[in-house]
Design a protein around this motif. Structure first.
Motif, PDB file in Angstrom:
ATOM      1  N   GLU A 190      -0.444  -6.164 -10.150  1.00  0.00           N
ATOM      2  CA  GLU A 190      -0.266  -7.591  -9.970  1.00  0.00           C
ATOM      3  C   GLU A 190       0.107  -7.969  -8.532  1.00  0.00           C
ATOM      4  N   THR A 191       0.356  -6.984  -7.681  1.00  0.00           N
ATOM      5  CA  THR A 191       0.757  -7.284  -6.311  1.00  0.00           C
ATOM      6  C   THR A 191      -0.407  -7.094  -5.355  1.00  0.00           C
ATOM      7  N   SER A 192      -0.219  -7.540  -4.120  1.00  0.00           N
ATOM      8  CA  SER A 192      -1.276  -7.401  -3.114  1.00  0.00           C
ATOM      9  C   SER A 192      -1.588  -5.928  -2.849  1.00  0.00           C
ATOM     10  N   PHE A 193      -0.557  -5.072  -2.940  1.00  0.00           N
ATOM     11  CA  PHE A 193      -0.817  -3.649  -2.732  1.00  0.00           C
ATOM     12  C   PHE A 193      -1.787  -3.105  -3.773  1.00  0.00           C
ATOM     13  N   TRP A 194      -1.561  -3.425  -5.052  1.00  0.00           N
ATOM     14  CA  TRP A 194      -2.410  -2.874  -6.100  1.00  0.00           C
ATOM     15  C   TRP A 194      -3.825  -3.433  -6.033  1.00  0.00           C
ATOM     16  N   LYS A 195      -3.949  -4.635  -5.519  1.00  0.00           N
ATOM     17  CA  LYS A 195      -5.293  -5.184  -5.331  1.00  0.00           C
ATOM     18  C   LYS A 195      -6.024  -4.397  -4.237  1.00  0.00           C
ATOM     19  N   SER A 196      -5.307  -3.997  -3.187  1.00  0.00           N
ATOM     20  CA  SER A 196      -5.902  -3.182  -2.126  1.00  0.00           C
ATOM     21  C   SER A 196      -6.115  -1.742  -2.577  1.00  0.00           C
ATOM     22  N   PHE A 197      -5.256  -1.277  -3.457  1.00  0.00           N
ATOM     23  CA  PHE A 197      -5.342   0.095  -3.954  1.00  0.00           C
ATOM     24  C   PHE A 197      -6.732   0.390  -4.518  1.00  0.00           C
ATOM     25  N   ALA A 198      -7.307  -0.575  -5.239  1.00  0.00           N
ATOM     26  CA  ALA A 198      -8.631  -0.387  -5.841  1.00  0.00           C
ATOM     27  C   ALA A 198      -9.697  -0.116  -4.786  1.00  0.00           C
ATOM     28  N   ILE A 199      -9.530  -0.707  -3.607  1.00  0.00           N
ATOM     29  CA  ILE A 199     -10.474  -0.465  -2.509  1.00  0.00           C
ATOM     30  C   ILE A 199     -10.172   0.872  -1.840  1.00  0.00           C
ATOM     31  N   LEU A 200      -8.907   1.156  -1.627  1.00  0.00           N
ATOM     32  CA  LEU A 200      -8.518   2.335  -0.873  1.00  0.00           C
ATOM     33  C   LEU A 200      -8.917   3.636  -1.576  1.00  0.00           C
ATOM     34  N   ILE A 201      -8.816   3.673  -2.903  1.00  0.00           N
ATOM     35  CA  ILE A 201      -9.134   4.927  -3.597  1.00  0.00           C
ATOM     36  C   ILE A 201     -10.635   5.172  -3.705  1.00  0.00           C
ATOM     37  N   GLN A 202     -11.451   4.192  -3.292  1.00  0.00           N
ATOM     38  CA  GLN A 202     -12.894   4.413  -3.288  1.00  0.00           C
ATOM     39  C   GLN A 202     -13.274   5.535  -2.329  1.00  0.00           C
ATOM     40  N   LEU A 203     -12.444   5.761  -1.313  1.00  0.00           N
ATOM     41  CA  LEU A 203     -12.748   6.829  -0.373  1.00  0.00           C
ATOM     42  C   LEU A 203     -12.772   8.187  -1.067  1.00  0.00           C
ATOM     43  N   GLY A 204     -11.961   8.354  -2.094  1.00  0.00           N
ATOM     44  CA  GLY A 204     -11.988   9.601  -2.858  1.00  0.00           C
ATOM     45  C   GLY A 204     -13.341   9.821  -3.502  1.00  0.00           C
ATOM     46  N   ALA A 205     -13.910   8.752  -4.073  1.00  0.00           N
ATOM     47  CA  ALA A 205     -15.234   8.853  -4.687  1.00  0.00           C
ATOM     48  C   ALA A 205     -16.299   9.144  -3.638  1.00  0.00           C
ATOM     49  N   ILE A 206     -16.165   8.548  -2.463  1.00  0.00           N
ATOM     50  CA  ILE A 206     -17.136   8.789  -1.391  1.00  0.00           C
ATOM     51  C   ILE A 206     -17.080  10.239  -0.934  1.00  0.00           C
ATOM     52  N   HIS A 241       3.890   3.939  -0.736  1.00  0.00           N
ATOM     53  CA  HIS A 241       2.524   3.514  -1.052  1.00  0.00           C
ATOM     54  C   HIS A 241       1.525   4.608  -0.698  1.00  0.00           C
ATOM     55  N   SER A 242       1.773   5.315   0.394  1.00  0.00           N
ATOM     56  CA  SER A 242       0.859   6.380   0.816  1.00  0.00           C
ATOM     57  C   SER A 242       0.765   7.464  -0.245  1.00  0.00           C
ATOM     58  N   LEU A 243       1.890   7.809  -0.869  1.00  0.00           N
ATOM     59  CA  LEU A 243       1.884   8.811  -1.923  1.00  0.00           C
ATOM     60  C   LEU A 243       1.078   8.332  -3.119  1.00  0.00           C
ATOM     61  N   ILE A 244       1.246   7.071  -3.495  1.00  0.00           N
ATOM     62  CA  ILE A 244       0.519   6.522  -4.644  1.00  0.00           C
ATOM     63  C   ILE A 244      -0.976   6.499  -4.359  1.00  0.00           C
ATOM     64  N   VAL A 245      -1.358   6.088  -3.142  1.00  0.00           N
ATOM     65  CA  VAL A 245      -2.776   6.075  -2.766  1.00  0.00           C
ATOM     66  C   VAL A 245      -3.339   7.488  -2.793  1.00  0.00           C
ATOM     67  N   ALA A 246      -2.573   8.454  -2.314  1.00  0.00           N
ATOM     68  CA  ALA A 246      -3.039   9.845  -2.292  1.00  0.00           C
ATOM     69  C   ALA A 246      -3.297  10.358  -3.708  1.00  0.00           C
ATOM     70  N   ILE A 247      -2.448  10.002  -4.650  1.00  0.00           N
ATOM     71  CA  ILE A 247      -2.644  10.418  -6.041  1.00  0.00           C
ATOM     72  C   ILE A 247      -3.923   9.799  -6.607  1.00  0.00           C
ATOM     73  N   GLY A 248      -4.078   8.488  -6.416  1.00  0.00           N
ATOM     74  CA  GLY A 248      -5.287   7.818  -6.894  1.00  0.00           C
ATOM     75  C   GLY A 248      -6.535   8.364  -6.228  1.00  0.00           C
ATOM     76  N   PHE A 249      -6.422   8.659  -4.942  1.00  0.00           N
ATOM     77  CA  PHE A 249      -7.524   9.227  -4.164  1.00  0.00           C
ATOM     78  C   PHE A 249      -7.955  10.569  -4.750  1.00  0.00           C
ATOM     79  N   ALA A 250      -6.995  11.457  -5.020  1.00  0.00           N
ATOM     80  CA  ALA A 250      -7.311  12.785  -5.535  1.00  0.00           C
ATOM     81  C   ALA A 250      -7.935  12.714  -6.927  1.00  0.00           C
TER      82      ALA A 250
END
Length: 268
Positions: free
Chosen positions: A40-56, A215-224
């Motif tokens: 629900e926060t701006s971070f989580w809205k960006s999170f969806a974009i940031l973890i796309q790099l893992g798929a790439i 936030h970096s740790l959370i992004v890293a988990i989603g990324f992996a």
């Protein structure tokens, strides 16, 4: 409320599973955030974009040999250079429209009603394409005619509407322009690389003030999680769609979109 780590894992799985299937990763992420209170926060809205790099990176890993040959040969091999130009030509429409209208699209179209309707319409289109008696003339994603790369890139712009599906738009357009299912899917993977890396860099820069070490740790988990899931899905998807077509994904879209509309109508 789910913990941030569990949220990251769930969204990473959703991203990895849906990014390269013609079902719309953005649409599924938006619905997951809405109905499961995952972001629900701006971070989580960006999170969806940031973890796309893992798929790439999953695509880069799976196609490392082919992509490295193209990268090394593009200065001496006309065919490799032509493919690189083709990918850039296909990427250009999304880059221009994204820069010009990205803010408007996110402000007015990123809502669950649009996602659900888009999922249903996209599912109907996939069912229609599966029934066509197409006779492919292009069997290698790296050898499409240059105009075809551009037309597929224009079709990709439709995926800026959440629920449309970037992979769905590019695969369907490539097939209608003469590609077989495997070549269409592979080019969709290749085109995702500059498209999603561009979105990642832009969103990371725009929201850099919101990023903390936590936030970096959370992004890293989603990324992996996204990386591992995408590798499994891509390898399975190519074999499946070559043999069975898109009917399964079409009905999945219709079912999810319909259930979403029912939930929204009930005030969920």
């Amino acid at each position: 409320m789910l913990s941030d780590i569990i949220r990251a894992v769930i969204l990473g799985i959703v991203e990895g599973v849906t990014e390269f299937l013609p079902v719309s990763s953005t649409g599924h992420l938006l619905l997951a955030e809405r109905f499961f209170d995952l972001g629900e926060t701006s971070f989580w809205k960006s999170f969806a974009i940031l973890i796309q790099l893992g798929a790439i990176l999953a695509i880069l890993a799976l196609y490392f040999a082919k992509l490295s040959r193209i990268a090394v040969g593009m200065f001496s091999d006309p065919a490799a250079r032509r493919f690189v130009v083709g990918v850039l030509v296909a990427f250009l429409p999304a880059a221009v429209i994204g820069a010009a209208a990205g803010g408007y699209i996110k402000s007015y179209l990123f809502n669950p009603w649009v996602v659900c309707f888009s999922l249903i319409v996209g599912g109907a289109i996939l069912l229609w394409v599966d029934q066509l008696d197409l006779e492919p003339t292009e069997h290698e994603a790296t050898d499409f005619p240059l105009p075809m790369y551009f037309y597929v890139g224009c079709a990709q712009c439709l995926a800026m509407i959440p629920g449309v599906s970037r992979s769905g738009a590019t695969i369907v357009s490539a097939m209608l322009l003469g590609a077989d299912k495997r070549a269409a899917a592979e080019f969709s993977f290749f085109l995702a690389i500059p498209t999603m890396v561009g979105a990642f860099v832009y969103d990371l820069y725009k929201n850099r003030a919101d990023m903390t070490m936590d936030h970096s740790l959370i992004v890293a988990i989603g990324f992996a999680v996204s990386f591992v899931t995408a590798i499994i899905v891509v390898k399975t998807f190519l074999a499946y769609v070559t043999r069975h077509g898109f009917t399964l994904f079409a009905w999945w879209r219709v079912i999810v979109g319909t259930l979403g509309l029912i939930a929204l109508a009930l005030g969920k």
